[in-house]
Design a protein around this motif. Structure first.
Motif, PDB file in Angstrom:
ATOM      1  N   LYS A  77       0.849  -1.185   0.000  1.00 33.55           N
ATOM      2  CA  LYS A  77       0.000   0.000   0.000  1.00 33.55           C
ATOM      3  C   LYS A  77       0.889   1.241   0.000  1.00 33.55           C
ATOM      4  O   LYS A  77       1.725   1.416   0.871  1.00 33.55           O
ATOM      5  N   VAL A  78       0.696   2.108  -0.993  1.00 37.59           N
ATOM      6  CA  VAL A  78       1.547   3.270  -1.191  1.00 37.59           C
ATOM      7  C   VAL A  78       0.958   4.463  -0.454  1.00 37.59           C
ATOM      8  O   VAL A  78      -0.238   4.729  -0.524  1.00 37.59           O
ATOM      9  N   ARG A  79       1.835   5.190   0.259  1.00 41.21           N
ATOM     10  CA  ARG A  79       1.404   6.393   0.964  1.00 41.21           C
ATOM     11  C   ARG A  79       1.703   7.647   0.152  1.00 41.21           C
ATOM     12  O   ARG A  79       0.870   8.534   0.034  1.00 41.21           O
ATOM     13  N   LYS A  80       2.919   7.736  -0.416  1.00 41.94           N
ATOM     14  CA  LYS A  80       3.329   8.934  -1.136  1.00 41.94           C
ATOM     15  C   LYS A  80       4.409   8.569  -2.141  1.00 41.94           C
ATOM     16  O   LYS A  80       5.190   7.648  -1.923  1.00 41.94           O
ATOM     17  N   LEU A  97       5.868   3.794   1.633  1.00 41.99           N
ATOM     18  CA  LEU A  97       4.798   2.845   1.879  1.00 41.99           C
ATOM     19  C   LEU A  97       4.031   3.211   3.139  1.00 41.99           C
ATOM     20  O   LEU A  97       4.545   3.882   4.035  1.00 41.99           O
ATOM     21  N   ALA A  98       2.799   2.752   3.205  1.00 43.40           N
ATOM     22  CA  ALA A  98       1.972   2.957   4.382  1.00 43.40           C
ATOM     23  C   ALA A  98       2.529   2.137   5.538  1.00 43.40           C
ATOM     24  O   ALA A  98       3.259   1.156   5.321  1.00 43.40           O
ATOM     25  N   ALA A 103       8.462  -2.210   4.011  1.00 44.91           N
ATOM     26  CA  ALA A 103       9.349  -2.131   2.851  1.00 44.91           C
ATOM     27  C   ALA A 103      10.421  -3.213   2.886  1.00 44.91           C
ATOM     28  O   ALA A 103      10.847  -3.695   1.836  1.00 44.91           O
ATOM     29  N   LEU A 104      10.844  -3.610   4.077  1.00 48.96           N
ATOM     30  CA  LEU A 104      11.869  -4.654   4.172  1.00 48.96           C
ATOM     31  C   LEU A 104      11.356  -5.995   3.656  1.00 48.96           C
ATOM     32  O   LEU A 104      12.099  -6.741   3.002  1.00 48.96           O
ATOM     33  N   ASP A 105      10.092  -6.307   3.932  1.00 53.19           N
ATOM     34  CA  ASP A 105       9.515  -7.556   3.418  1.00 53.19           C
ATOM     35  C   ASP A 105       9.447  -7.548   1.894  1.00 53.19           C
ATOM     36  O   ASP A 105       9.776  -8.546   1.236  1.00 53.19           O
ATOM     37  N   ILE A 106       9.024  -6.416   1.329  1.00 56.56           N
ATOM     38  CA  ILE A 106       8.944  -6.328  -0.130  1.00 56.56           C
ATOM     39  C   ILE A 106      10.339  -6.380  -0.746  1.00 56.56           C
ATOM     40  O   ILE A 106      10.551  -7.015  -1.774  1.00 56.56           O
TER      41      ILE A 106
END
Length: 113
Positions: A77-80, A97-98, A103-106
């Motif tokens: 899920k993207v925040r900005k 990211l939200a 982000a580490l998992d992705i």
């Protein structure tokens, strides 16, 4: 006036397809928009501290297209999104990211870490 008929009857031979044909042939995929992730020291620091991933994207991609491609490819899920054009002419996108998507998992799933 005499040459008008001569040139209008000749068929034009081009090496490339017209733009309208190229648009019909290319399917929109996320791989066309997001080219590759960045794994520099600054990108890794932003990944760990600010939950932000860095990518090199297509020069003509807009922020909504980048958001759509990221969600389609990686499912976070993207925040900005912040974009900039580098000095070598490539476009870089910082995707924050939200809090619920890590982000580490992705990055582990992509293979950066």
């Amino acid at each position: 006036v005499f040459f008008f008929f001569f040139f209008s009857s000749r068929r034009r031979h081009t090496r490339f397809l017209p733009v309208s044909w190229a648009r019909r042939c290319v399917q929109e995929t996320g791989f066309k928009t997001i080219i590759h992730p960045l794994s520099t020291e600054k990108a890794m620091r932003k990944l760990e501290d600010e939950n932000t991933m860095s990518f090199v994207v297509d020069i003509g991609a807009s922020k909504p297209k980048i958001r759509e491609a990221f969600v389609k490819l990686y499912g976070g899920k993207v925040r900005k999104i912040n974009t900039l054009i580098r000095t070598d002419g490539k476009k870089k996108a910082y995707i924050r990211l939200a809090p619920e998507s890590d982000a580490l998992d992705i990055a582990n799933k992509i293979g950066i870490l």
